[in-house]
Design an enzyme around this catalytic site. Structure first.
Site, PDB file in Angstrom:
ATOM      1  CD  GLU A 142      41.305  46.151  41.610  1.00 20.48           C
ATOM      2  OE1 GLU A 142      41.346  46.112  42.859  1.00 20.48           O
ATOM      3  OE2 GLU A 142      40.926  47.162  40.966  1.00 20.48           O
ATOM      4  CG  ASN A 200      35.557  44.110  43.532  1.00 21.53           C
ATOM      5  OD1 ASN A 200      35.243  44.713  44.551  1.00 21.53           O
ATOM      6  ND2 ASN A 200      35.011  44.378  42.363  1.00 21.53           N
ATOM      7  CB  THR A 243      22.339  51.477  42.428  1.00 25.07           C
ATOM      8  OG1 THR A 243      22.816  52.810  42.293  1.00 25.07           O
ATOM      9  CG2 THR A 243      22.393  51.051  43.884  1.00 25.07           C
ATOM     10  CB  ALA A 282      21.704  55.553  39.485  1.00 29.64           C
ATOM     11  CB  VAL A 337      50.151  50.399  41.988  1.00 31.46           C
ATOM     12  CG1 VAL A 337      51.101  51.572  41.737  1.00 31.46           C
ATOM     13  CG2 VAL A 337      49.921  49.641  40.680  1.00 31.46           C
ATOM     14  CG  HIS A 351      27.811  58.174  44.994  1.00 28.21           C
ATOM     15  ND1 HIS A 351      26.433  58.287  45.023  1.00 28.21           N
ATOM     16  CD2 HIS A 351      28.074  56.964  44.439  1.00 28.21           C
ATOM     17  CE1 HIS A 351      25.892  57.200  44.504  1.00 28.21           C
ATOM     18  NE2 HIS A 351      26.866  56.387  44.150  1.00 28.21           N
ATOM     19  CG  ASN A 396      33.040  59.274  41.636  1.00 30.81           C
ATOM     20  OD1 ASN A 396      32.796  59.334  40.432  1.00 30.81           O
ATOM     21  ND2 ASN A 396      32.519  58.341  42.404  1.00 30.81           N
ATOM     22  CB  THR A 439      29.258  56.413  37.770  1.00 29.55           C
ATOM     23  OG1 THR A 439      29.312  55.928  39.113  1.00 29.55           O
ATOM     24  CG2 THR A 439      30.112  55.516  36.882  1.00 29.55           C
TER      25      THR A 439
END
Length: 521
Positions: free
Chosen positions: A35, A118, A127, A129, A238, A456, A490, A502
């Protein structure tokens, strides 16, 4: 092959799903997750929304903002002396790709495009959902029976709750009013309902919201077999996927603390950064299928804010019920999310998704003299999600001669609405006005948010049934022409979608991980 080593690029819910399924499927495998951003929560990848202390929550969000991380820029690998002009962020915990400073992307047609930097990725700020895709939102070449299993597995990984707000009398009243307005127009099972979310309800009525930590599960639990075979390296960028003779062999990684680069050999490389930085990494690695970066979609958002009508709500909720709900909400005032309802996507007559979030206070300061200021019944923030029909003209291009703030080929986003989107946005606006009038009085009327506002982003590494130049990966998320390289997120979704993707992406990750495990055996 014995004891395979797997490199996972990206620590969000998708990379975490790959890590977990692979380690649980392969008892001898080792997974190392890379990460580029810092770890900002404990446990790793947890939702920032779960942090009770406001100062600590603000710090975690600031540290996630990449090139806009202020005094924490040095800890993210950017020299402290560098001043980035015109900095601002799209949402707390994210940064705009086109932030106006040196190394920013070019996104004039997609100005709200944003990312997080992060451990946990956007999964630390989302959120939560997780509605199921329906009708044409589903990937057409995955059989329905398998799709049901994949979605159910993904829901379990995300700690799915279909009825997290079902006991809210205010939420129930909102559903009733929306049903009166729209119910007769919608197919059975697709009317107003509670919004499925990811997290664990608590006895006091609050939620522990899901992040990548819940997806990782036993991989973060000391003493488990999976934890012994899992390693998470933050601040590890990376820079390249190494490949030879049509096969990925590992990754080159820069330690952002020391600036040193090294090669990490792997039997399988999983790239699950996001819909912009994943294709950017493939491009930088000289892996360039014709469809890479193309077919960009999101769901456009038409939003409004409404003050709930006292007479309508009072006819459905007693004063005692309202007092109890407000008292319960006061126990967790730091979390603004209370009852959340929705009207899901359905075809052919409702190709939209409506999300209705109740809160005691509006999302912005109201003038005390405003007629809706201090509304005892509270407010709803509502938004219709409107699909983008995929086309090759929309996407991101990469420039080898211009580097971004990380030293990777810079991005230029190309995007435009067509008559198809404009017509559906107009219809969604009409419906949103109807919904608002059914619930109360507008505090802020319906308006279309700028392109990219949904966060999204889909399609830029889309999967396809055949290698015909219109897709980057096969139905099991394997990059065409490169063995040992799998992509996730996605960006894989090839369909037009109207709501949070998601759950779909985690389901696709489960399918990809199962196929990869079978190959590695």
């Amino acid at each position: 092959m014995t004891a395979p080593t797997i490199a996972v690029v990206g620590s969000g819910p998708i990379g975490s799903a790959y890590a977990r399924v692979l380690l649980e499927s392969l008892p001898d495998a080792r997974v190392v997750m890379f990460e580029a951003g810092p770890q900002v929560t404990e446990p790793a990848g947890a939702s920032v929304r779960n942090i009770a202390d406001p100062a600590q929550k603000a710090l975690a969000r600031e540290r996630s903002q990449g090139p806009q991380s202020g005094t924490h820029r040095e800890s993210l690998g950017i020299p402290a002396g560098v001043v980035v002009e015109g900095m601002f962020t799209a949402r707390e915990g994210t940064f705009l790709l086109d932030f106006g400073g040196e190394g920013a992307a070019h996104a004039a047609t997609f100005p709200a495009a944003a990312a997080a930097n992060n451990v946990g990725g956007q999964g630390a700020h989302w959120t939560c959902a997780i509605p199921r895709p329906a009708f044409s939102e589903k990937v057409p070449f995955i059989p329905d029976d398998e799709w049901e299993d994949l979605i159910s597995t993904a829901e379990a990984l995300l700690h799915h709750r279909a009825d997290a707000f079902s006991d809210s009398p205010i939420g129930t009243a909102i559903r009733s009013l929306l049903t009166d307005e729209f119910g007769a127009e919608l197919p059975e099972g697709y009317g107003p309902s509670t919004l499925p979310v990811a997290g664990d309800p608590q006895p006091d009525g609050s939620m522990v919201w899901a992040g990548a930590d819940m997806v990782l599960g036993p991989l973060l639990d000391q003493g488990t077999d999976e934890a012994a075979r899992f390693e998470l390296r933050d601040l590890s960028l990376v820079r390249r996927i190494e490949h030879a003779n049509g096969r990925a062999v590992g990754v080159t990684v820069e330690d952002l603390r020391t600036g040193e680069s090294s090669f990490f050999a792997a039997d399988l490389v999983v790239v699950a950064a996001d819909a912009f930085r994943s294709p950017q990494l493939l491009w930088a690695s000289d892996i360039r299928p014709p469809a890479l970066g193309r077919y960009l979609t999101e769901h456009h958002v038409v939003i409004c804010t409404v003050a709930l009508d006292a007479e309508k709500m009072g006819g459905l909720v007693t004063d005692e019920q309202l007092a109890r709900e407000l008292a319960r909400r006061a126990q967790n005032a730091a979390d603004p999310v209370a009852a959340v309802n929705r009207i899901p996507f359905s075809e052919p007559d409702h190709p939209f998704s409506l999300q209705v979030m109740y809160a005691e206070n509006p999302p912005f300061q109201l003038d005390p003299t405003h007629p809706s200021a201090g509304n005892r019944w509270g407010y709803v923030n509502m938004g219709y999600g409107v699909r983008k029909h995929p086309r090759a003209e929309d996407g991101v291009r990469f420039d080898d001669d211009e580097l971004d703030w990380r030293g990777l080929p810079n991005m230029t986003i190309e995007y435009a609405l067509t008559d198809a989107e404009t017509a559906e946005i107009d219809e969604a606006t009409v419906r949103l006005r109807r919904a608002g009038e059914a619930l109360g009085a507008f505090v802020a009327g319906p308006r279309l948010l700028p392109n990219g506002s949904s966060l999204h982003y889909m399609g830029t590494m889309r999967m396809g049934k055949t290698d015909d130049g219109t897709s980057v990966a096969d139905p099991w998320s394997r990059v065409w022409g490169i063995d040992g390289l799998v992509v996730g997120g996605n960006a894989l979704i090839p369909t037009a979608n109207t709501m949070n993707p998601t759950l779909t992406s985690v389901a696709l990750a489960v399918r990809g991980a199962r196929a990869a495990a079978q190959t590695l055996r």
